[in-house]
Design a protein around this motif. Structure first.
Motif, PDB file in Angstrom:
ATOM      1  N   ASP A 182      61.784  29.488 -20.083  1.00 27.73           N
ATOM      2  CA  ASP A 182      61.334  28.417 -20.953  1.00 27.73           C
ATOM      3  C   ASP A 182      61.426  27.098 -20.214  1.00 27.73           C
ATOM      4  O   ASP A 182      62.143  26.953 -19.240  1.00 27.73           O
ATOM      5  CB  ASP A 182      62.188  28.353 -22.228  1.00 27.73           C
ATOM      6  N   ALA A 183      60.692  26.121 -20.678  1.00 27.95           N
ATOM      7  CA  ALA A 183      60.731  24.785 -20.102  1.00 27.95           C
ATOM      8  C   ALA A 183      60.897  23.804 -21.238  1.00 27.95           C
ATOM      9  O   ALA A 183      60.771  24.130 -22.400  1.00 27.95           O
ATOM     10  CB  ALA A 183      59.437  24.495 -19.330  1.00 27.95           C
ATOM     11  N   ARG A 184      61.133  22.552 -20.903  1.00 32.69           N
ATOM     12  CA  ARG A 184      61.325  21.540 -21.941  1.00 32.69           C
ATOM     13  C   ARG A 184      60.081  21.451 -22.820  1.00 32.69           C
ATOM     14  O   ARG A 184      60.152  21.344 -24.025  1.00 32.69           O
ATOM     15  CB  ARG A 184      61.622  20.185 -21.304  1.00 32.69           C
ATOM     16  N   GLN A 185      58.907  21.512 -22.210  1.00 31.84           N
ATOM     17  CA  GLN A 185      57.682  21.441 -22.977  1.00 31.84           C
ATOM     18  C   GLN A 185      57.483  22.684 -23.829  1.00 31.84           C
ATOM     19  O   GLN A 185      56.663  22.688 -24.721  1.00 31.84           O
ATOM     20  CB  GLN A 185      56.469  21.277 -22.049  1.00 31.84           C
ATOM     21  N   GLY A 186      58.212  23.762 -23.539  1.00 27.27           N
ATOM     22  CA  GLY A 186      58.004  24.986 -24.271  1.00 27.27           C
ATOM     23  C   GLY A 186      58.699  25.009 -25.621  1.00 27.27           C
ATOM     24  O   GLY A 186      58.499  25.925 -26.391  1.00 27.27           O
ATOM     25  N   ARG A 187      59.545  24.050 -25.911  1.00 31.66           N
ATOM     26  CA  ARG A 187      60.252  24.086 -27.180  1.00 31.66           C
ATOM     27  C   ARG A 187      59.374  23.584 -28.299  1.00 31.66           C
ATOM     28  O   ARG A 187      58.494  22.764 -28.115  1.00 31.66           O
ATOM     29  CB  ARG A 187      61.515  23.215 -27.088  1.00 31.66           C
ATOM     30  N   LEU A 236      61.654  13.120 -18.720  1.00 33.51           N
ATOM     31  CA  LEU A 236      61.172  13.574 -20.023  1.00 33.51           C
ATOM     32  C   LEU A 236      62.380  14.112 -20.783  1.00 33.51           C
ATOM     33  O   LEU A 236      62.953  15.135 -20.407  1.00 33.51           O
ATOM     34  CB  LEU A 236      60.112  14.647 -19.844  1.00 33.51           C
ATOM     35  N   GLU A 237      62.780  13.424 -21.852  1.00 29.40           N
ATOM     36  CA  GLU A 237      63.998  13.774 -22.571  1.00 29.40           C
ATOM     37  C   GLU A 237      63.735  13.931 -24.062  1.00 29.40           C
ATOM     38  O   GLU A 237      62.804  13.333 -24.603  1.00 29.40           O
ATOM     39  CB  GLU A 237      65.067  12.688 -22.375  1.00 29.40           C
ATOM     40  N   GLU A 238      64.602  14.713 -24.707  1.00 28.44           N
ATOM     41  CA  GLU A 238      64.511  14.874 -26.153  1.00 28.44           C
ATOM     42  C   GLU A 238      64.875  13.557 -26.831  1.00 28.44           C
ATOM     43  O   GLU A 238      65.893  12.933 -26.521  1.00 28.44           O
ATOM     44  CB  GLU A 238      65.453  15.981 -26.608  1.00 28.44           C
ATOM     45  N   LYS A 239      64.034  13.132 -27.766  1.00 28.44           N
ATOM     46  CA  LYS A 239      64.265  11.876 -28.473  1.00 28.44           C
ATOM     47  C   LYS A 239      64.739  12.123 -29.893  1.00 28.44           C
ATOM     48  O   LYS A 239      65.703  11.542 -30.342  1.00 28.44           O
ATOM     49  CB  LYS A 239      62.992  11.024 -28.467  1.00 28.44           C
ATOM     50  N   ARG A 240      64.029  12.957 -30.624  1.00 31.62           N
ATOM     51  CA  ARG A 240      64.440  13.324 -31.978  1.00 31.62           C
ATOM     52  C   ARG A 240      63.670  14.572 -32.393  1.00 31.62           C
ATOM     53  O   ARG A 240      62.510  14.750 -32.025  1.00 31.62           O
ATOM     54  CB  ARG A 240      64.187  12.193 -32.971  1.00 31.62           C
ATOM     55  N   GLY A 241      64.348  15.414 -33.166  1.00 30.95           N
ATOM     56  CA  GLY A 241      63.707  16.651 -33.585  1.00 30.95           C
ATOM     57  C   GLY A 241      63.262  17.472 -32.389  1.00 30.95           C
ATOM     58  O   GLY A 241      64.010  17.693 -31.446  1.00 30.95           O
ATOM     59  N   ASN A 242      62.016  17.918 -32.409  1.00 30.97           N
ATOM     60  CA  ASN A 242      61.443  18.694 -31.302  1.00 30.97           C
ATOM     61  C   ASN A 242      60.598  17.846 -30.367  1.00 30.97           C
ATOM     62  O   ASN A 242      59.891  18.387 -29.524  1.00 30.97           O
ATOM     63  CB  ASN A 242      60.591  19.849 -31.866  1.00 30.97           C
ATOM     64  N   LEU A 243      60.648  16.518 -30.540  1.00 34.06           N
ATOM     65  CA  LEU A 243      59.859  15.623 -29.691  1.00 34.06           C
ATOM     66  C   LEU A 243      60.605  15.294 -28.407  1.00 34.06           C
ATOM     67  O   LEU A 243      61.810  15.030 -28.423  1.00 34.06           O
ATOM     68  CB  LEU A 243      59.546  14.320 -30.426  1.00 34.06           C
ATOM     69  N   GLU A 244      59.871  15.285 -27.308  1.00 35.57           N
ATOM     70  CA  GLU A 244      60.393  14.834 -26.027  1.00 35.57           C
ATOM     71  C   GLU A 244      59.437  13.796 -25.464  1.00 35.57           C
ATOM     72  O   GLU A 244      58.211  13.951 -25.570  1.00 35.57           O
ATOM     73  CB  GLU A 244      60.550  16.004 -25.060  1.00 35.57           C
ATOM     74  N   ALA A 245      59.980  12.734 -24.902  1.00 38.21           N
ATOM     75  CA  ALA A 245      59.132  11.656 -24.391  1.00 38.21           C
ATOM     76  C   ALA A 245      59.725  11.088 -23.116  1.00 38.21           C
ATOM     77  O   ALA A 245      60.943  11.084 -22.920  1.00 38.21           O
ATOM     78  CB  ALA A 245      58.973  10.557 -25.440  1.00 38.21           C
TER      79      ALA A 245
END
Length: 383
Positions: A18-23, A341-350
């Motif tokens: 899995d990758a960060r974008q895969g969540r 690219l980091e998790e900001k809130r919920g399932n969002l990463e920015a």
């Protein structure tokens, strides 16, 4: 195409992992996502164009994950690197000057950056299919559409001409081309744009692909035909459990078909997450500005704000955030160092140091700072 793997690629996660974008995802839980092997897992993809002394980093460390039956919308302005990323997956970037300089491209756990040209040709058009933006340029002008579909079938399946011809007719029926037997004899220019695109989709489905890469397939179509094509693609991928990478610049299109969204800018993913969260509560200012460019039915008086300025040249990327010169929330720290690219809130990463809060809107004037609920300016700027 040249594939020159950098030493850094050895430190990347496995192609099947899995990758960060895969969540995230709108139709299955995170636990369910982990149990499904991804169809496509791109890790740290770097595609460069070497022209003279300049190096253009069209894809600059891109990560993407798509699972069976899932549609990932890849969104961004023209020139952001969407199409180059898609073409890199199956080795369609012209070389020279294109070079895959690093990263891994995992297809069902197999690293395609290490695959032979023969293996890539076996997968291309078979397990992995493309639907391009302009079907008139995709289809050969001197052969009937039926002959072209038959050729696509027989290139990957041991069928007789008669069997392939029958399957081609069935495919045209599947994509709802009227009077399929007669349309088989037509040349591409004798069909409308919508019918040509349906033929392209039929060719993409000819060998039961596990991944469809659709590169702005509805851009050249009118809105009525566009809606029909979107419904067709959405229904087919759900019925066949096919993974879809859908490339577009239009968030209106994304809302109709994508489970998740990855927003691309200057060769990098700047935000990713489930479609519903991206559309209603984006974290990156660039995403918010792209959404604000889309007209809304029933709101004729709504102001449409264009994104100011122009994207940076990918051979002269600035330090820090590439979007800094166009961002209304820019601070001095945005122009320094690497921004992850980091998790900001919920399932969002920015990829943002000063992300928007949930539901926060940007001011119509990009020179005006966003304010808090009591009216005081954020980040110390004057309003």
């Amino acid at each position: 195409m040249d594939r020159t793997e950098t030493s850094a690629a050895a430190d990347l996660p496995p192609c099947g992992g899995d990758a960060r974008q895969g969540r995230g995802g709108s139709s299955r839980s995170d636990k369910d996502d982990q149990s499904v092997h991804p169809t496509l897992a791109v890790r740290g993809l770097e595609t460069q164009f070497h022209i003279g002394q300049s190096v253009y980093r069209a894809s600059n460390g891109v990560d993407l994950t798509i699972r069976p039956g899932e549609c990932l919308g890849l969104v961004g302005e023209s020139g952001s690197g969407k199409s180059v990323t898609a073409m890199s997956i199956m080795g369609l970037v012209p070389s020279p000057p294109g070079v895959i300089a690093g990263g891994r491209i995992g297809f069902k756990g197999e690293d395609l950056t290490d695959a032979s040209n023969a293996r890539i040709r076996q997968l291309r058009g078979g397990a992995v299919s493309h639907v391009f933006q302009d079907p008139l340029a995709t289809l050969h002008p001197l052969f009937s559409v039926g002959d072209q579909i038959v050729e696509a079938i027989r290139a990957h399946q041991s069928l007789s001409t008669r069997e392939a011809d029958a399957k081609a007719r069935d495919l045209l029926d599947l994509v709802r081309v009227p009077n399929a037997a007669q349309r088989m004899k037509a040349l591409p220019h004798e069909l409308s744009g919508g019918l040509r695109q349906r033929v392209s989709i039929a060719m993409a489905l000819a060998n039961d692909p596990e991944l469809i890469i659709a590169d702005e397939p509805t851009t050249a179509l009118d809105v009525t035909v566009q809606a029909e094509v979107l419904r067709l693609l959405d229904g087919l991928r759900r019925d066949r459990n096919t993974a879809v990478l859908f490339i577009t610049h239009d968030f209106g299109v994304v809302s109709e078909i994508a489970d998740r969204v990855a927003v691309m800018y200057a060769g990098r993913i700047v935000e990713t997450g489930p479609t519903a969260e991206i559309l209603t509560r984006p974290a990156h200012p660039y995403t918010r500005m792209l959404i604000d460019c889309v007209p809304v039915m029933g709101e004729p008086g709504r102001r449409l704000d264009a994104v100011p300025g122009r994207p940076p040249a990918v051979n002269r990327l600035p330090a820090g955030c590439a979007f800094a010169d166009r961002c209304p929330r820019v601070e001095s720290d945005c122009r320094r160092g690497e921004i992850p690219l980091e998790e900001k809130r919920g399932n969002l990463e920015a990829r943002c140091l000063h992300p928007l809060e949930a539901g926060e809107a940007l001011s119509g004037d990009v020179r005006t700072a966003a304010t808090t609920s009591d009216g005081t300016p954020r980040h110390g700027r004057s309003a």
